[in-house]
Design an enzyme around this catalytic site. Structure first.
Site, PDB file in Angstrom:
ATOM      1  N   ASP A 125      63.851   1.688 -71.646  1.00 54.13           N
ATOM      2  CA  ASP A 125      63.978   0.704 -72.735  1.00 54.13           C
ATOM      3  C   ASP A 125      64.903   1.208 -73.832  1.00 54.13           C
ATOM      4  O   ASP A 125      65.305   0.438 -74.711  1.00 54.13           O
ATOM      5  CB  ASP A 125      62.598   0.363 -73.329  1.00 54.13           C
ATOM      6  N   ASP A 149      51.755  -1.507 -86.167  1.00 57.63           N
ATOM      7  CA  ASP A 149      51.780  -2.274 -87.423  1.00 57.63           C
ATOM      8  C   ASP A 149      53.099  -3.010 -87.645  1.00 57.63           C
ATOM      9  O   ASP A 149      53.280  -3.683 -88.656  1.00 57.63           O
ATOM     10  CB  ASP A 149      51.477  -1.347 -88.611  1.00 57.63           C
ATOM     11  N   ARG A 155      70.295  -2.817 -88.169  1.00 55.99           N
ATOM     12  CA  ARG A 155      71.057  -2.191 -87.087  1.00 55.99           C
ATOM     13  C   ARG A 155      72.081  -3.174 -86.554  1.00 55.99           C
ATOM     14  O   ARG A 155      71.822  -4.364 -86.429  1.00 55.99           O
ATOM     15  CB  ARG A 155      70.070  -1.791 -85.996  1.00 55.99           C
ATOM     16  N   ARG A 183      68.886  -3.984 -72.705  1.00 55.13           N
ATOM     17  CA  ARG A 183      68.531  -2.649 -72.233  1.00 55.13           C
ATOM     18  C   ARG A 183      68.311  -2.680 -70.728  1.00 55.13           C
ATOM     19  O   ARG A 183      68.106  -3.761 -70.153  1.00 55.13           O
ATOM     20  CB  ARG A 183      67.222  -2.204 -72.909  1.00 55.13           C
TER      21      ARG A 183
HETATM   22  P1  AMP Z   1      60.574   3.229 -79.770  1.00 55.95           P
HETATM   23  O1  AMP Z   1      59.795   4.489 -79.662  1.00 55.95           O
HETATM   24  O2  AMP Z   1      61.019   2.901 -81.168  1.00 55.95           O
HETATM   25  O3  AMP Z   1      61.698   3.139 -78.784  1.00 55.95           O
HETATM   26  O4  AMP Z   1      59.538   2.067 -79.400  1.00 55.95           O
HETATM   27  C1  AMP Z   1      58.931   1.904 -78.153  1.00 55.95           C
HETATM   28  C2  AMP Z   1      58.125   0.629 -78.151  1.00 55.95           C
HETATM   29  O5  AMP Z   1      57.077   0.695 -79.089  1.00 55.95           O
HETATM   30  C3  AMP Z   1      58.926  -0.609 -78.525  1.00 55.95           C
HETATM   31  O6  AMP Z   1      58.404  -1.699 -77.810  1.00 55.95           O
HETATM   32  C4  AMP Z   1      58.647  -0.741 -80.000  1.00 55.95           C
HETATM   33  O7  AMP Z   1      58.847  -2.059 -80.460  1.00 55.95           O
HETATM   34  C5  AMP Z   1      57.195  -0.333 -80.068  1.00 55.95           C
HETATM   35  N1  AMP Z   1      56.833   0.201 -81.377  1.00 55.95           N
HETATM   36  C6  AMP Z   1      57.192   1.389 -81.912  1.00 55.95           C
HETATM   37  N2  AMP Z   1      56.664   1.538 -83.142  1.00 55.95           N
HETATM   38  C7  AMP Z   1      55.945   0.420 -83.399  1.00 55.95           C
HETATM   39  C8  AMP Z   1      55.164  -0.029 -84.506  1.00 55.95           C
HETATM   40  N3  AMP Z   1      55.003   0.711 -85.610  1.00 55.95           N
HETATM   41  N4  AMP Z   1      54.584  -1.251 -84.412  1.00 55.95           N
HETATM   42  C9  AMP Z   1      54.717  -1.991 -83.311  1.00 55.95           C
HETATM   43  N5  AMP Z   1      55.435  -1.641 -82.235  1.00 55.95           N
HETATM   44  C10 AMP Z   1      56.051  -0.441 -82.276  1.00 55.95           C
HETATM   45 MG    MG Z   2      62.981   1.929 -78.106  1.00 53.86          MG
END
Ligand code: AMP
Ligand code: MG
Length: 482
Positions: free
Chosen positions: A249, A122, A173, A180
Site C-alpha cells: 500500500d 482516530d 500532499r 498504489r
Molecule cells: P501508513 O502507516 O500511514 O502507511 O498507514 C497504513 C494504514 O493505516 C492506512 O490505511 C492508513 O490510512 C491507516 N492509518 C494510519 N494511521 C491512522 C490513524 N491515526 N487513523 C486512522 N487510520 C490510520
Molecule cells: Mg501508507
C-alpha cells in the site's frame, strides 16, 4: 480569493468501490506552520494575497477550495507480508489540480479525520511525523528522486493521543496520483473484472498514455511499473535512503516515493541497516529494498493475471517473465549508478569488483556512506578512517580505472558531483529540528530545509549538517508516523 486552484476530478468519478465520499473533519484552531512557496509557484498557485489565518483555514480543510470533491480512496495492502483491506483512514483527496492539460496533481490532506477506512484509528496525525514527511519528501525531491511533495503543514490546535498527548497536524500532499499497488489489490480482491479493467485504463491514461492503444495493456502496465520501481530503488540505494515500510500500500504505480513513515538515511554503510522500531526481522532493511520491490511487483502481477490472457497458465507465465526481469534490469541500473558515483566512464570488466571492494571496506570499517564519496570527490571530510592502508590501496586502483575511456579528473568530478550528495537529512539533525519545532521554534527546521534544497552544492556552509551523530550505544530508531 485568487489562489489559482483548477480542480478537475477524475478519480472521484470512478465507481463507488474505489472510494468513499467524505469531507475532512473541521478542526478547532488551525495554525499554519509551513507553506512551500516554491512548490505553490510550480503549481501555479499564489497564496500571497491571503493572510496566514485564511491559509490555515484552507490547509486544515475548514475552508475547501471550489470544485473539490473530497474522497477517501480505497486500497488494500500486504503489510509486512500480511494482506489487509485498508484505504485512506486519515486522509482525504481534495481532487486533482491541473496546472495545464498534461499536468495533473492529486492534492491530499493527511491527518484530516476519520473515514470509513479508519479501522479504529482516530484519523489524525501528529505534528512531528507530518513535518518529518515534509522535510524528507522535499529532500528527496531536491536529490532528484521521484517523490510525492509537501505543500503545507498546519497545526490543528487539537491534541492527538499516542503514547503521549501530541499536537495534531495536517499535511497537504501533492502527488502525480495516489494509485498504489494496494489499489489494484483492493479492486482485485473484490473480484469484479469490470472494475479491474477500469483501474487499468485509468492508470494507463493517467501515467502511461504511450500504451493506451497497446494490445495487452495490463501486461505493458506491469512492465512499465516494474521499470519505474527499478529506477526508484536504484535512486534510494544511491543516496542511502531506507523507506522503512515498503508495504504494497506504500508503493505508488507512478514510481514516486510515497508515505514517509519510519524512513531514514543510512550513515555508516551496512547493508542490513534498519531504523524502524517495528521492523524486527529487517524485512525492509537497506539491502532488502530491491527484492522487496520485486515481491511487491509480483503482488501487482497477481492482480493483473485475469486481464493479461484468458488462459490463466499462459498469463502467469508471461507475467512471471516480467517480474523475473526485475533483478537483471535492477543490477544493470545499479551498476551504472555506482559507476557514476565513482565517476567511471564506460564499462570495464573489473568494475563490479572494484565497487564491491569499496563497499566491503566501508562495511568493515563502518565508514559513512555519504562522506566516503564526498572524500573521493575531494571534499574536505574530517575522518581519519581514510588514512587506512586498505583504503589508500583501493584508491590507487580506482585512480587507475578512472583514466580509462577518455576520462579526466575534471569530467570525473563533474559526474560524481551530480549523483553524490554532499549533504543528506542526517537523522539526528532531523530529530533536533522536529523536537525544536514541537516547541514552536522553527529556526533549525528552516535552516535544514534551506541546506537540503541544494544537496549537490558545496556553496553553502554545510559543516553543521555534514556528519553523522557521534557514535552512541542507543541505536537510532524511527517510528511509524501514526
Ligand atoms: P501508513 O502507516 O500511514 O502507511 O498507514 C497504513 C494504514 O493505516 C492506512 O490505511 C492508513 O490510512 C491507516 N492509518 C494510519 N494511521 C491512522 C490513524 N491515526 N487513523 C486512522 N487510520 C490510520
Ligand atoms: Mg501508507
Amino acid at each position: 480569493m485568487t489562489i489559482g486552484w483548477h480542480f478537475d476530478n477524475t478519480y472521484s468519478k470512478l465507481p463507488n468501490t474505489f472510494k468513499e465520499e467524505i469531507k475532512p473533519t473541521p478542526v478547532h484552531n488551525p495554525e499554519l506552520v509551513i507553506l512551500n512557496e516554491e512548490l505553490a509557484k510550480d503549481l501555479n498557485l499564489n497564496f500571497s494575497n491571503i493572510n496566514k489565518k485564511q491559509q490555515a483555514e484552507i490547509f486544515s480543510g475548514n475552508l475547501l477550495p471550489k470544485n473539490t470533491n473530497t474522497i477517501a480512496q480505497a486500497y488494500a495492502g500486504h503489510q509486512f507480508g500480511h494482506f489487509t483491506m485498508l484505504g485512506d483512514g486519515r486522509a482525504v483527496l481534495l481532487g486533482e489540480h491541473l496546472i495545464n492539460e498534461n499536468n495533473r496533481f492529486d492534492i491530499q490532506f493527511k491527518g484530516s479525520g476519520k473515514t470509513s477506512f479508519s479501522r479504529g484509528g482516530d484519523g489524525r496525525a501528529a505534528l512531528g511525523p507530518m513535518l518529518r514527511e515534509y522535510i524528507i519528501s522535499e529532500a528527496l525531491y531536491s536529490l532528484n528522486i521521484q517523490t510525492t511533495r509537501s505543500l503545507a503543514v498546519v497545526k490543528t490546535g487539537e491534541k492527538v493521543v499516542r503514547e503521549n498527548l501530541l499536537q495534531g497536524a495536517i499535511l497537504t500532499r501533492v502527488a502525480s496520483s495516489h494509485i498504489r499497488v494496494g489499489t489494484f489489490q483492493y479492486i482485485a480482491a473484490k473480484q469484479n473484472i469490470k472494475d479491474l479493467k477500469i483501474l487499468v485504463d485509468y492508470s494507463v491514461d493517467r501515467h502511461f498514455p504511450e500504451i493506451k492503444f497497446s494490445e495487452n495493456k495490463a501486461l505493458d502496465l506491469l512492465n512499465l511499473v516494474m521499470l519505474k520501481q527499478c529506477d526508484l530503488i536504484v535512486d534510494w540505494m544511491r543516496v542511502g535512503f531506507i523507506h522503512g515500510v515498503m508495504n504494497t500500500d506504500n508503493m505508488a504505480i507512478s514510481g514516486e516515493t510515497i508515505d514517509y513513515g519510519p524512513c531514514a538515511f543510512m550513515d555508516h554503510y551496512d547493508p542490513k541497516t534498519v531504523f524502524s522500531s517495528i521492523d524486527k526481522f529487517g524485512r525492509y532493511a537497506y539491502s532488502n529494498q530491491p527484492p522487496i520491490a520485486k515481491w511487491n511487483l509480483a503482488r501487482l502481477a497477481e492482480c493483473l493475471i485475469p486481464l493479461i490472457d484468458t488462459n490463466e497458465d499462459k498469463s502467469i507465465k508471461i507475467a512471471s517473465e516480467i517480474i523475473n526481469n526485475f533483478q537483471k534490469i535492477y543490477e544493470l541500473k545499479w551498476l551504472n549508478m555506482m559507476r557514476n558515483k565513482l565517476g567511471l566512464f564506460g564499462e570495464n570488466k573489473n568494475d563490479l569488483n572494484l565497487i564491491k571492494n569499496l563497499l566491503n571496506w566501508m562495511k568493515k570499517n563502518k565508514a559513512d556512506y555519504t562522506n566516503t564519496f564526498c572524500y573521493l570527490m575531494g571534499i574536505n571530510i574530517k575522518d581519519k578512517i581514510f588514512y587506512d592502508k586498505s583504503f589508500t590501496d583501493w584508491v590507487s586502483e580506482w585512480k587507475l580505472r578512472s583514466t580509462l575511456n577518455n576520462s579526466n579528473k575534471e569530467k570525473q568530478i563533474k559526474l560524481m558531483m551530480k549523483v553524490n550528495p554532499v549533504v543528506i537529512p542526517r537523522n539526528h539533525k532531523v530529530e533536533e529540528a522536529l523536537s525544536e519545532a514541537n516547541n514552536n521554534n522553527f529556526d533549525l527546521m528552516t535552516k535544514l530545509l534551506f541546506i537540503l534544497k541544494n544537496p549537490y552544492s558545496t556553496k553553502n556552509d554545510i559543516s553543521e549538517f555534514q556528519y553523522p551523530a557521534p557514535f552512541s550505544k542507543n541505536k537510532y530508531q524511527t517510528f511509524c508516523g501514526t
